[in-house]
Design an enzyme around this catalytic site. Sequence first.
Site, PDB file in Angstrom:
ATOM      1  N   CYS A 116       0.888  -1.157   0.000  1.00  9.63           N
ATOM      2  CA  CYS A 116       0.000   0.000   0.000  1.00  9.63           C
ATOM      3  C   CYS A 116       0.926   1.206   0.000  1.00  9.63           C
ATOM      4  O   CYS A 116       1.461   1.577   1.044  1.00  9.63           O
ATOM      5  CB  CYS A 116      -0.910  -0.009   1.223  1.00  9.63           C
ATOM      6  SG  CYS A 116      -1.878   1.505   1.376  1.00  9.63           S
ATOM      7  N   CYS A 119      -0.573   4.342   2.238  1.00 10.78           N
ATOM      8  CA  CYS A 119      -0.682   4.282   3.706  1.00 10.78           C
ATOM      9  C   CYS A 119      -0.224   2.902   4.146  1.00 10.78           C
ATOM     10  O   CYS A 119       0.971   2.606   4.015  1.00 10.78           O
ATOM     11  CB  CYS A 119      -2.073   4.651   4.213  1.00 10.78           C
ATOM     12  SG  CYS A 119      -3.482   3.874   3.408  1.00 10.78           S
ATOM     13  N   SER A 120      -1.124   2.044   4.631  1.00 10.73           N
ATOM     14  CA  SER A 120      -0.659   0.709   5.014  1.00 10.73           C
ATOM     15  C   SER A 120      -1.806  -0.278   5.040  1.00 10.73           C
ATOM     16  O   SER A 120      -1.910  -1.099   5.949  1.00 10.73           O
ATOM     17  CB  SER A 120       0.032   0.753   6.373  1.00 10.73           C
ATOM     18  OG  SER A 120      -0.878   1.226   7.339  1.00 10.73           O
ATOM     19  N   CYS A 121      -2.681  -0.204   4.025  1.00  9.91           N
ATOM     20  CA  CYS A 121      -3.817  -1.115   3.935  1.00  9.91           C
ATOM     21  C   CYS A 121      -3.327  -2.561   3.963  1.00  9.91           C
ATOM     22  O   CYS A 121      -2.365  -2.913   3.266  1.00  9.91           O
ATOM     23  CB  CYS A 121      -4.606  -0.830   2.659  1.00  9.91           C
ATOM     24  SG  CYS A 121      -5.338   0.827   2.663  1.00  9.91           S
TER      25      CYS A 121
END
Lengths: 215, 215, 218, 218
Positions: A116, A119-121
Amino acid sequence: MIPAMGGDHDHHHDHDHGDNRWSETQLRVKALESLLVDKKLVDPAALDALIDTYENKVGPRNGKRVIARAWSDPAYKARLLKDATAAIAEFGYTGRQGEDMVVVENTPEQHNMVVCTLCSCYPWPVLGLPPVWYKSAPYRSRAVKEPRAVLADFGVTLPAATRIRVWDSTAELRYLVLPMRPAGSEGLREDALAELVTRDSMIGTGLARAPGQKP
Amino acid sequence: MIPAMGGDHDHHHDHDHGDNRWSETQLRVKALESLLVDKKLVDPAALDALIDTYENKVGPRNGKRVIARAWSDPAYKARLLKDATAAIAEFGYTGRQGEDMVVVENTPEQHNMVVCTLCSCYPWPVLGLPPVWYKSAPYRSRAVKEPRAVLADFGVTLPAATRIRVWDSTAELRYLVLPMRPAGSEGLREDALAELVTRDSMIGTGLARAPGQKP
Amino acid sequence: MNGAHDLGGVDGFGPVVPEPERPVFHHAWEKRAFAITLACGFLGRWNIDMARFAREDTDPLTYLKASYYQTWLRGLERLLVEKNLVSAAELTEMKSRGTSDARMLPADSVAKVLAKGGPARRPDPPGAPRFRAGQSVRTKNIHPRGHTRLPRYCRGKQGIVRLDHGTQVFPDSNARGAGENPQRCYAVEFAAGELWGPGADPTLSVMVDLWDDYLEAA
Amino acid sequence: MNGAHDLGGVDGFGPVVPEPERPVFHHAWEKRAFAITLACGFLGRWNIDMARFAREDTDPLTYLKASYYQTWLRGLERLLVEKNLVSAAELTEMKSRGTSDARMLPADSVAKVLAKGGPARRPDPPGAPRFRAGQSVRTKNIHPRGHTRLPRYCRGKQGIVRLDHGTQVFPDSNARGAGENPQRCYAVEFAAGELWGPGADPTLSVMVDLWDDYLEAA
């Protein structure tokens, strides 16, 4: 190797830039939590339940069971690749950050890897919370441009001819990689197969372990 | 307003991010200079001469004389716009970071503004060393995208219909803006005109002062 | 490289803070950092493109945290070691293990070498330039890991050639010591809408100096 | 926004440092930061796109300096004040001036609300989707100052639609409280050469999930 938990000095991955203001952050979090409790915005028992959920109940073990089943049961694998959300829900793994799942299968011809960049999905119900590196700038910047160099950081070398698809999770779809079943695992039962699945192999930064290969 | 020179506490523009390690940097520079002197890589007297040059001899005063001449002498202005390097060399302003000069003229129809998004290229022989804001991330990031908002930070508002050309100095060309001659400056001599030229007006982030307007 | 130095169009940095014309330096150490960097440049062991790459080739956080003269200092230290003027051990200990045979700039040459400068203009080869003023061009979409002067915000974009700057040293090769590869350089004008899409300032265009190798006819 | 969070293709960050599957948290305070962020999210005063924008809308240096839970914390504090759950004075003093009437998440609902999640899928409108698998599309070149999920590295680029994810909430409008504006979302495949130019890994393609509003037929 499992390093000791907690403490202020075992931490090095997500903060290797010299901004060592942990104690300041620690105090701020504590003060904010107190404020939120006083304002009746958060229930301390709910906080403990949330932490317990993602520290002890929901983690890559869930995904390992899904992958082991797919390796063992061709009908399940077909369902998983066709409608991952429903197939994963058969185990009861549903909900937050896994509402809409997609499973992508690694083969000798094509390797899949998930990132991702924005962000950090990450698919919480099957993998738990993301590791520090998954959230960090090196991985997020490099995965979409030089995945082979990133794989080298994990000690993984793919054949030169293998095509690589990197999935950038920009939407509310969550991706789980179905790694290749390792050679020598024929005849193993599901629970033994699950032991061969690593978290990284389900992100695409690692491969499943061969039987007897050290964790 | 001319703030006091030197000191460790009057500094706020180029380092408003909390990394207040000035004393560390100061020590390192001192140690490095000593090392370079000991190795006979630098001559301390040459260092003093370099500093003296750009602190006291070469600065925006040079550019102001060029602009005042262009305002006063149509033939000079024509030479300046045709071959800026040669026309500026008539004053003896040549050399480092001004080897290849281009002068761009502001008019009611078109405003020019200069930036170096990639580093901080700047015409030293006519303007001296760049101000902190010219080298800083806010200016370098915003000038090519929202120059009117940048101009607002300088208190400058251009007519809505004025076209703006922003020059990104990516090559070894150095740009000097020829600002519009202010109203009310008719009949002034070159040295009086030079007083109306500001450094910022030669970068395009300011306008020349009207006679009587405070610096 | 796609580094933090490539700032055009990045959001979030806040306001520009104007400052008066003086002082030129804001700390005593800045003067010394400036002077040793310039003086060492005159040793002739690196060119300006190598110097720029030494400053930009770093972790984005390191780049953004530093003031500009701190960045110069970091670049200088790297170049001194890379070009074998100072050993890594000398730099660590900040102690000389012997004088260098490089020819340092003497004080009485300062005015002369500054006035001379280091022109990047080279003789034009025979034949017409590839592009002429008014011609439409498109920049290539390149992402070299090394030094380049084609900013990210104007890659793959269509513009109009406005000025012909003649033949100039090509930074991408010069920075890596692969020769000057001199070629035509042009000022190319891009409409803001081409760069920034819908909502861009309709009165804005951006002029970028670009070399032949960055351009295709369009 | 073109912020520091938009990391795809930026150079210079150094190696990826693998880590074992446990521990999940690396500091005691991370657990608390995680939990209060999640719990406050369940108050229903903001959506996930607003939360993402609150984290990314900052100075690039602030973004890059912070660890991920520090970024969460910064975003949470901003949202609490923006949505009037906590006053600026309360946040400064870290002292409550009165309880809120928001409905906090009780401990015995945690399992239920986590299992339920917050799907972004919406009913498909009648009619065929705009694009089908196999179709060629080009992303728009947009640079909104607000939230967007079209990364900088794949703007103005040509790709092939591979998967139809159905109708999904559109983050760009949802983040600014301008409605869900649900629309089709597709996984679009880009050849590495299209994204990174010559020298790109010829075996690489990148799949990006993109909404109708980001795409044009190509």
